[in-house]
Design an enzyme around this catalytic site. Structure first.
Site, PDB file in Angstrom:
ATOM      1  CE1 TYR A 133      -4.344  -1.549   0.505  1.00  0.00           C
ATOM      2  CE2 TYR A 133      -2.787  -3.327   0.874  1.00  0.00           C
ATOM      3  CZ  TYR A 133      -4.058  -2.900   0.586  1.00  0.00           C
ATOM      4  OH  TYR A 133      -5.044  -3.821   0.362  1.00  0.00           O
ATOM      5  CE  LYS A 192       1.611 -17.299  -5.777  1.00  0.00           C
ATOM      6  NZ  LYS A 192       0.911 -18.505  -6.223  1.00  0.00           N
ATOM      7  CG  ASP A 225      -2.107 -19.826  -5.385  1.00  0.00           C
ATOM      8  OD1 ASP A 225      -1.727 -19.948  -4.206  1.00  0.00           O
ATOM      9  OD2 ASP A 225      -1.400 -20.157  -6.362  1.00  0.00           O
ATOM     10  CG  ASP A 249      -8.369  -4.812   1.042  1.00  0.00           C
ATOM     11  OD1 ASP A 249      -9.544  -4.847   1.439  1.00  0.00           O
ATOM     12  OD2 ASP A 249      -7.893  -3.853   0.407  1.00  0.00           O
ATOM     13  CG  ASP A 253     -14.267  -7.017  -0.065  1.00  0.00           C
ATOM     14  OD1 ASP A 253     -13.885  -6.581   1.031  1.00  0.00           O
ATOM     15  OD2 ASP A 253     -14.767  -6.285  -0.958  1.00  0.00           O
TER      16      ASP A 253
END
Ligand code: NAD
Length: 369
Positions: A133, A192, A225, A249, A253
């Site tokens: 970010y 990851k 993933d 994040d 959702d």
């Protein structure tokens, strides 16, 4: 302790529709639980830009320092131009400035709410202060650079300190949830590290180090993933998922979609001294102004804030208000009072009205028990 000072920052889009509902029902829950709250209205977002030329005026930041916690409504920061002075993203700035390092995002199924699964009860614990970010991972300037017309370079920051403290937060939370729910504690680290070997490698190394200090908690790690895949196939398998900033994040959702709607997805941004209640959803420009936004996510976010105040200060009044909000919300949803995002036809105002009544009914049921 006298009254808790809680800031109220409405935000953009549906923010001025849902935040006042959350404040109103939280006021009522606080009143009946004898919890003294002083609500402090503060400017933020596009309305603050219009009035003060700043989406996050300095007076707002200064006043928040005098509060124990606050509610931040959704901000439409996709429309903010960071090159313009006074157009910073309040959400990212406040998380970094007040060191609100853990973003706690629960997702659970609710009786009466149509959803793809039953018995989901998980929480995403998202690192909140670094990663990719650009507005929070450098001291000055911007960590996303447009080097030429056709080339952008982004910097990612991962530190041992931030990874260790988010891992500790996740394991501690898992232990508490296990005690409350009478089930074994379980933490899943999502990463990851097979590709981002150094950044996510450090995150995973820190999670393993903390896992060794919590031998009673079952620990596993999974690539992001694969985590997305397992989350869709079998979300019930998860309890606490700990993640770097961006993955958390996205996955939160996704988890909200699995249990009904973003309109039901709360979050709390937690630091050592302050906490910020903030629904997972954004400003929902597609429904703003229609009076149909679901205020439940904001209500639950404030319940999380009360719960946190209760823990921080050993205050049973705050814990009572948190529980009352949750139980009254559950009763409201179970009665079929659903906004359109949940397949119903009820308005924001009708939802608010029913929930006020549900607070009284819940209290009566508690007293009769
Ligand atoms: P969004 O979360 O605003 O909306 C996604 C979908 O969910 C929309 O269809 C919306 O109508 C629906 N939805 C969201 N909240 C709802 C609610 N309470 N009740 C009913 N339906 C609801 O995501 P977006 O469209 O990607 O983003 C819109 C703006 O919000 C952008 O400017 C984005 O940058 C910003 N944003 C802000 C935050 C925040 O402030 N915490 C978070 C995410 C996005």
């Amino acid at each position: 302790m006298g009254a808790y000072r809680i800031g109220v920052l409405l935000g953009d889009g549906i923010g001025p529709e849902v935040v006042p509902v959350a404040q109103a029902v939280a006021s009522e829950a606080a009143r009946v639980c004898h919890l003294a709250v002083e609500w402090v209205q503060l400017p933020v977002g596009l309305a603050a830009y219009e009035e003060f030329g700043d989406t996050l005026p300095q007076q707002t930041v200064d006043t928040l320092r005098t509060c124990q916690g606050w509610i931040l409504g959704p901000v439409e920061h996709h429309r903010y131009d960071p090159r313009q002075p006074g157009m910073r993203n309040p959400s990212g700035f406040l998380r970094k400035h007040f060191d609100l390092y853990a973003n706690v995002r629960p997702a659970r199924t609710w009786p009466g709410v149509p959803s793809r699964y039953e018995h989901v009860d998980l929480v995403v614990v998202r690192e909140n202060t670094e990663d990719v970010y650009p507005d929070r991972n450098v001291l000055e300037g911007d960590a996303e650079l447009r080097v030429t017309e056709d080339v952008v370079v982004s910097l990612r920051v991962v530190t041992r300190r931030a990874c260790l403290r988010i891992a500790r937060y996740a394991f501690t939370l898992a232990t508490q949830r296990a005690a409350q729910r009478g089930r074994p504690a379980r933490v899943t680290a999502v990463h990851k590290a097979n590709v981002l070997r150094r950044g996510d490698g450090l995150f995973l190394e820190c999670c393993r180090e903390v896992a060794a200090q919590f031998p009673e908690v079952t620990f596993e790690d999974v690539h992001v993933d694969a985590a997305s895949y397992f989350l869709v196939r079998d979300p019930v398998r998860y309890d606490v998922l700990v993640t770097p900033n961006l993955f958390g994040d996205i996955l939160s959702d996704q988890a909200a979609g699995l249990v009904g709607s973003l309109g039901l997805a709360p979050s709390l941004n937690v630091g050592d001294r302050y906490a910020m209640a903030q629904a997972v959803h954004g400003s929902a420009p597609d429904i703003a102004g229609l009076g149909i936004a679901n205020p439940a996510a904001e209500v639950l976010s404030v319940a999380m804030l009360f719960q946190w105040l209760g823990q921080q200060h050993g205050d049973t009044h705050a814990t009572c208000a948190a529980r009352l909000l949750e139980d009254a919300l559950q009763a409201t949803l179970a009665a079929g009072v659903l906004t359109p995002d949940l397949g119903g036809s009820c308005s924001t105002a009708q939802f608010a009205h029913t929930m006020q009544q549900a607070i009284q009914a819940t209290l009566k049921a508690w007293e009769e028990r």
